[in-house]
Scaffold this motif. Structure first.
Motif, short mmCIF file in Angstrom:
data_model
loop_
_atom_site.label_atom_id
_atom_site.label_comp_id
_atom_site.label_asym_id
_atom_site.label_seq_id
_atom_site.Cartn_x
_atom_site.Cartn_y
_atom_site.Cartn_z
N PRO A 160 0.59 -1.36 0.49
CA PRO A 160 -0.15 0.29 -0.58
C PRO A 160 1.04 1.48 -0.12
CG PRO A 160 -0.41 -1.65 2.09
CD PRO A 160 0.95 -1.80 1.11
N GLY A 196 1.00 5.63 -0.27
CA GLY A 196 0.04 7.28 0.41
C GLY A 196 0.99 7.74 -1.21
N ALA A 197 1.42 8.69 -0.03
CA ALA A 197 2.45 9.53 -1.03
C ALA A 197 3.84 9.45 -0.83
CB ALA A 197 1.87 11.63 -0.75
N GLY A 198 3.89 8.44 -1.05
CA GLY A 198 5.63 7.48 -0.17
C GLY A 198 6.43 8.45 -0.07
N THR A 199 6.46 9.50 1.48
CA THR A 199 6.76 10.02 2.22
C THR A 199 7.61 9.31 3.44
OG1 THR A 199 5.71 10.84 3.42
CG2 THR A 199 5.83 11.91 1.77
N SER A 200 7.30 7.99 3.50
CA SER A 200 7.76 7.23 4.75
C SER A 200 9.13 7.40 4.45
CB SER A 200 7.57 6.24 4.34
OG SER A 200 8.58 4.79 5.33
N SER A 234 5.90 17.06 9.98
CA SER A 234 6.46 18.15 8.62
C SER A 234 5.85 17.90 7.50
CB SER A 234 7.55 18.24 9.42
OG SER A 234 8.00 18.25 10.71
N SER A 235 5.75 16.67 6.74
CA SER A 235 5.56 16.00 5.24
C SER A 235 4.08 16.44 5.41
CB SER A 235 6.00 15.05 5.52
OG SER A 235 5.23 14.08 6.83
N ALA A 276 -0.43 11.60 2.96
CA ALA A 276 -1.66 11.37 2.87
C ALA A 276 -2.11 10.80 4.38
CB ALA A 276 -2.04 10.55 1.72
N ASN A 317 -0.32 7.92 6.92
CA ASN A 317 -0.69 9.04 8.64
C ASN A 317 -1.42 7.83 10.12
OD1 ASN A 317 -1.48 12.27 7.75
ND2 ASN A 317 0.21 11.34 7.35
N SER A 372 1.13 8.98 13.06
CA SER A 372 2.28 9.53 12.56
C SER A 372 2.14 11.17 13.31
CB SER A 372 2.28 10.71 10.82
OG SER A 372 2.39 9.33 9.97
N VAL A 408 -6.37 0.82 3.88
CA VAL A 408 -7.34 1.45 4.32
C VAL A 408 -7.74 2.87 3.46
CG1 VAL A 408 -7.81 3.81 5.76
CG2 VAL A 408 -6.38 2.36 6.54
C1 LIG Z 1 10.28 15.87 5.09
C2 LIG Z 1 9.58 14.63 6.14
C3 LIG Z 1 8.74 15.11 7.50
C4 LIG Z 1 8.51 13.85 7.68
N1 LIG Z 1 8.24 14.49 9.04
C5 LIG Z 1 7.01 13.81 9.70
C6 LIG Z 1 6.81 14.04 11.34
O1 LIG Z 1 6.80 15.59 11.59
N2 LIG Z 1 6.04 13.11 12.60
C7 LIG Z 1 5.64 11.48 11.46
O2 LIG Z 1 5.45 10.75 11.91
N3 LIG Z 1 6.53 12.02 10.12
C8 LIG Z 1 7.19 12.57 9.40
N4 LIG Z 1 7.61 12.35 8.33
C9 LIG Z 1 7.55 10.59 7.71
C10 LIG Z 1 5.86 10.26 6.50
O3 LIG Z 1 5.88 11.81 6.27
C11 LIG Z 1 4.76 10.16 7.67
O4 LIG Z 1 5.70 8.51 7.67
C12 LIG Z 1 4.10 10.17 6.33
O5 LIG Z 1 2.63 9.53 7.46
C13 LIG Z 1 4.26 8.71 5.69
O6 LIG Z 1 2.36 9.37 4.46
P1 LIG Z 1 2.32 9.22 3.74
O7 LIG Z 1 1.30 8.94 2.58
O8 LIG Z 1 3.74 9.36 2.10
O9 LIG Z 1 2.66 7.38 3.33
P2 LIG Z 1 3.98 5.94 2.28
O10 LIG Z 1 4.97 6.09 2.86
O11 LIG Z 1 2.80 6.39 1.51
O12 LIG Z 1 3.22 5.23 2.67
C14 LIG Z 1 3.54 4.94 4.80
C15 LIG Z 1 3.57 3.47 5.32
O13 LIG Z 1 1.92 3.26 5.48
C16 LIG Z 1 1.12 2.65 4.74
N5 LIG Z 1 -0.05 2.72 4.08
C17 LIG Z 1 0.33 4.16 3.14
N6 LIG Z 1 -1.12 3.94 2.78
C18 LIG Z 1 -2.10 2.76 3.04
C19 LIG Z 1 -3.68 3.38 3.33
N7 LIG Z 1 -3.96 3.24 2.40
N8 LIG Z 1 -3.85 1.95 3.95
C20 LIG Z 1 -2.98 0.82 5.03
N9 LIG Z 1 -1.71 1.53 5.16
C21 LIG Z 1 -1.17 2.30 4.23
C22 LIG Z 1 2.38 1.93 3.39
O14 LIG Z 1 2.14 1.23 3.49
C23 LIG Z 1 3.72 2.42 4.54
O15 LIG Z 1 4.09 1.05 5.38
C24 LIG Z 1 8.29 12.47 7.50
C25 LIG Z 1 8.94 12.94 6.54
C26 LIG Z 1 9.37 13.95 4.74
C27 LIG Z 1 10.09 12.43 4.03
#
Ligand SMILES: Cc1cc2nc3c(=O)[nH]c(=O)nc-3n(C[C@H](O)[C@H](O)[C@H](O)COP(=O)(O)OP(=O)(O)OC[C@H]3O[C@@H](n4cnc5c(N)ncnc54)[C@H](O)[C@@H]3O)c2cc1C
Ligand SMILES: Cc1cc2nc3c(=O)[nH]c(=O)nc-3n(C[C@H](O)[C@H](O)[C@H](O)COP(=O)(O)OP(=O)(O)OC[C@H]3O[C@@H](n4cnc5c(N)ncnc54)[C@H](O)[C@@H]3O)c2cc1C
Lengths: 352, 486
Positions: free
Chosen positions: B79, B81-85, B144-145, B150, B154, B159, B215
């Motif tokens: 799965p 979301g936005a790939g910011t993990s 912060s992201s 997404a 989160n 998050s 989700v």
């Molecule tokens: C510059 C920067 C700053 C950041 N700051 C913070 C911060 O302040 N606090 C913090 O907690 N994190 C922070 N992060 C980390 C990241 O942004 C978080 O983990 C964020 O919640 C990931 O969201 P995403 O949509 O990019 O998810 P993704 O990276 O796409 O996925 C994250 C995880 O969730 C799973 N997933 C995604 N979508 C779903 C779905 N719909 N259903 C089930 N599982 C799913 C994925 O398989 C993966 O395991 C930061 C990252 C960066 C690059």
């Protein structure tokens, strides 16, 4: 003949008692709040596990054995100006393990959540006698799955809690309750909604029979005074709010049905749907969380006829367990799967 | 980073699987290698692997159809979301189908009376607050992201954000989800107040890193926006004293919305980069409180009294929007500033606040031992540390050295009573360090939960648990798969 209750004096003895059990057990703390159907197996009493393992007020951290009486924890925290923010109902004899296993919460749930939200770690013993640890003693922790949430509210069905870590909170310096006459519970909801929709940081929004709508503000003295002033203006369309002279909130933590023969129901709903539910019910014992929680007494054995709503109603006192509407079948299948994995021998079937 | 060998049986059926995906989700499938490359990594960009295919469904029903197909074909799913993990949580494997939520961004319902908003899970964090802003509400968790990440991600990572000391993290603000299980079944979890009859499945799904289901919709608690907020900056000539000041503020019963900590290397880097005008000092705190102006004054007077008793080098109170912005400027540009200095790894351990001096000293020792620079940014109120380790990606062996240094810091966090990750998640990055925090029995209990939700271990399977611990479960799928085929 009923088996004598077992009361192991430590985690290892408890694990051994579970390993050697051959028939279903009912895990109990104080036994103050067993729900319909619970407590039918041989009693496994957790009150032999007591004591505070760690308390760091400056880190807001408390680690405590599950059989420790809630009352003594409240005292220990109060001595340092702290509390459990989720306001567990203070029935004499309740243990902190029972509070966690019931995911207890009080009026402040609106602002501070329930036991699940303050729990940051725990140890439990599964149905095969394994000691499992999850979470820890720090408030930010996403390492692995959050079994802390799963165990909170699991009512002894997945394992026996032995040790719990909580985030504590400062006792607010000052507190004020505004009360507003309301014709009935449903009539109180619009005022509660107005209070909860503005920047007043409300820590309680409830209704009690004969008392009307109750809205609590807590915090630093000046801040409480200022927020009360602007809240009064917001509430003006609903009547003239007065200051409560006593503290009504303990009444909300332990709803009183007066009639010990009646069943007690707990209904969780959206506040916007509460009026429709109330129209189908007798006068409730209390309304809390801005209308999201209704406690109502019904004649023994009766099922309420409720309109469709999002949420659920559960009989928490009475002869037979009952939940309306029937739980989502997929969620029920997952629940059953978890029980089968955590307790393959069905040792915790004493809590059905 | 070791990943399991891709499943040859799946790769062999690639074309048939992609064709079936196209039937399940017409117009939503990407399999051109030039395009799947865009999904080869998340923000842990050192590790990459393009997936077999990517699906971007438009509805819960399409997600269900895709998962049912992958389930029946025993195809692994990741799965996204936005790939910011930052932990490799959404990094694919070569035999996997990435299910991306990028097209599921609608607001489904806003109810100010019930103080909730229901959104599709691909919607970005910031735009959830944006949708309710006009009504005077906001969604509290603010990573912060937040501009990019997404809600589904989160929930995957549970998050946090800068203001979680007061408002909690995702799990404390999540009321319900619509989730598709790996076999295509759709389930609703949670309810009003986040409560449903039975076990708290919502609580265990939040933070399960995409391993229990996908989700597609989330119901989130929204809160009335505070009247205002104001930060102060307090500078100290020692980290220990800064830590003691944090403890004293909390001990006094004041709960600011945020307490952020930066050490000298971090202050230097941000000054060079963002020129926020921070004082020259060993450590600084940014403490933010909320309310109307007189309420803010009342809290800040108490904080000032406490802080001054620790003899800070400077106590800077903001008197205007512009000054507030400048106080936050350095902190908010800390990561970008470190990026100017070179490549870095961002760690995320949590420690008991009382262990701060010991841990900072330990990190300093390790830094000298590994010969790599480190800067510390830290959510001081809750003990969540973000040490940033500097290295040179072009110098052979430097990344490995930086990773080993990071692993030692995380082990130190665990040793003093903390944990490996406070908000970023385990992913692949900290997967093999789980042994340092948990016993095999602890992890077995967690894996049993996955057994129930995803019996064939198809969802994001090579993450979170050390490979040796999850091997038998992951391989059982393949054995069964080949048995089915035979
Ligand atoms: C510059 C920067 C700053 C950041 N700051 C913070 C911060 O302040 N606090 C913090 O907690 N994190 C922070 N992060 C980390 C990241 O942004 C978080 O983990 C964020 O919640 C990931 O969201 P995403 O949509 O990019 O998810 P993704 O990276 O796409 O996925 C994250 C995880 O969730 C799973 N997933 C995604 N979508 C779903 C779905 N719909 N259903 C089930 N599982 C799913 C994925 O398989 C993966 O395991 C930061 C990252 C960066 C690059
Ligand atoms: C009429 C009624 C009203 C209530 N009102 C409220 C209310 O308004 N708000 C609220 O939050 N709560 C309420 N409760 C729940 C109550 O607060 C808690 O259940 C109580 O604090 C439990 O304490 P105890 O030690 O007596 O637990 P017990 O009564 O002994 O046990 C309660 C449950 O927890 C399980 N349990 C106990 N100890 C353990 C353990 N160590 N490990 C695993 N499982 C364990 C038991 O099996 C049982 O299912 C109410 C309950 C009833 C019946």
């Amino acid at each position: 003949m009923r088996d004598l209750p077992m009361r192991p004096d430590g985690e290892a003895a408890l694990a051994e008692a579970i390993r050697s059990a051959r028939a279903p057990l009912s895990v109990t703390g104080g036994g103050t709040r067993l729900e319909p159907g619970e407590g039918q197996g041989a009693r496994l009493d957790t009150r032999g596990l007591t004591g505070v393992t760690l308390y760091e007020p400056e880190a807001l951290t408390l680690v405590v054995a599950a059989g420790t009486p809630l009352a003594s924890i409240v005292d220990i925290l109060a001595a340092e100006g702290q509390m459990l923010a989720f306001e567990p109902p203070a029935s004499p004899g309740s243990t902190i393990g029972g509070v966690a296993a019931a995911n207890a919460s009080g009026p402040r749930r609106l602002q501070a959540g329930a036991a699940r939200d303050a729990l940051i770690g725990l140890r439990f013993i599964d149905g095969q006698g394994n000691v499992v640890r999850n979470g820890g003693r720090v408030m930010k922790n996403v390492t692995g799955y959050d079994l802390v949430k799963l165990m909170a509210g699991s009512r002894g069905r997945l394992g026996v809690l032995t040790e719990l870590a909580f985030r504590t909170a400062p006792i607010p310096q000052s507190r004020l309750t505004l009360c507003l006459p309301a014709r009935d519970a449903a009539a109180a909801i619009p005022a509660l909604t107005a209070a909860l929709g503005g920047p007043f940081d409300v820590s309680g929004a409830a209704w009690l029979p004969g008392r009307g709508a109750l809205i609590r503000l807590e915090g630093l003295e000046g801040s409480v005074r200022l927020r009360a002033e602007s809240l009064r203006k917001t509430l003006a369309p609903f009547g003239d709010p007065g200051d409560a002279q006593d503290d009504p909130w303990p009444l909300l933590r332990c709803p009183n049905t007066h009639d010990p023969q009646a069943d007690l129901w707990r209904i969780i709903c959206r506040p916007s749907q509460a009026a429709a539910l109330l129209a189908a019910l007798p006068e409730p014992c209390s309304l809390d969380w801005g209308g999201a929680l209704i406690h109502v007494a019904l004649p023994a054995g009766e099922l309420p006829q409720l309109p469709r709503f999002s949420g659920h109603a559960r009989r928490i006192r009475g002869a037979q367990p009952a939940i309306l509407p029937a739980p989502d079948p997929v969620a029920a299948r997952l629940d059953a799967g978890l029980r089968a994995r955590f307790d393959p021998r069905g040792i915790f079937q004493g809590a059905p | 980073m070791e990943m399991p060998e891709p499943d040859a049986a799946v790769l062999a059926r690639r074309d048939a699987i992609v064709a079936a995906l196209r039937d399940a989700a017409p117009g939503a499938v990407i399999d051109d290698p030039a395009e799947t490359r865009a999904y080869e990594c998340d923000a842990l960009a050192a590790y990459r692997c393009p997936p077999m295919a990517v699906v971007l469904p438009r509805s819960t029903a399409e997600v269900a159809a895709v998962l049912r197909l992958c389930h029946d074909e025993r195809v692994p799913v990741v799965p996204r979301g936005a790939g910011t993990s930052l932990a490799g949580g959404s990094m694919p494997t070569a035999d996997a189908v990435v299910v991306g939520l990028a097209r599921l961004t609608e607001v489904l319902e806003i109810s100010p009376e019930d103080r909730l908003v229901r959104v599709q899970a691909g919607r970005t964090n910031l735009s959830v607050s944006g949708a309710v802003d006009g009504l005077g509400f906001f969604y509290a968790p603010d990573p912060s992201s937040q501009l990019a990440c997404a809600i589904g991600g989160n929930i995957g990572m549970n998050s946090g954000g800068a203001h979680c000391l007061k408002y909690g993290v995702t799990t404390n603000n999540l009321l319900g989800v619509t989730m598709v299980l790996m076999d295509g079944t759709v389930v609703e979890l949670g309810g009003p107040m986040g409560e449903a009859p039975g076990f708290d499945l919502l609580g265990v799904v939040c933070g399960s890193e995409g391993q229990l289901g996908i989700v597609t919709e989330a119901t989130l608690r929204i809160l009335p926006k505070p009247a205002g907020a104001r930060p102060v900056l307090v500078a100290f000539d020692s980290s220990e004293v800064a830590g003691a000041c944090v403890a004293a503020i909390i001990r006094a019963g004041i709960l600011p919305v945020a307490i952020e900590f930066m050490d000298r290397p971090c202050i230097r880097a941000t000054e060079d980069h963002a020129r926020a005008g921070y004082p020259d000092c060993e450590a600084l705190l940014i403490v933010e409180v909320e309310g109307t102006p007189p309420e803010i004054d009342e809290q800040l007077a108490l904080i000032r009294e406490i802080a001054l008793s620790f003899h800070p080098v400077e106590f800077r109170e903001s008197r205007s929007e512009e000054e507030s912005r400048r106080i936050w400027l350095g902190r908010k540009s800390a990561f970008g500033a470190m990026g100017q200095l070179g490549d870095y790894i961002c760690l995320d351990g949590t420690i008991p606040v009382s262990a701060l001096p010991e841990v900072l000293a330990g990190i300093g020792d390790l830094s000298r031992r590994y010969g790599l620079g480190v800067a510390n940014v830290f959510h001081a109120g809750d003990g969540n540390m973000h040490p940033l380790i500097l290295y040179d990606a072009n110098a052979p062996g430097d990344l490995e050295r930086a990773e080993a240094f990071g692993a030692d810091i995380l082990r130190l966090c665990v040793k003093v009573g903390g944990c490996l990750t406070g908000e970023h998640g385990v992913g692949i990055e900290k997967r093999d360090l789980m042994h340092d925090q948990f016993t095999p029995i602890d992890m077995e209990a967690q894996m049993r939960v996955k057994d129930v939700f995803d019996p064939h271990w198809l969802l994001n399977a090579a993450k979170v648990f050390p490979l040796d611990i999850s091997a038998s479960r992951r391989e059982a799928r393949r054995d069964a798969g080949s048995a089915d085929a035979a």
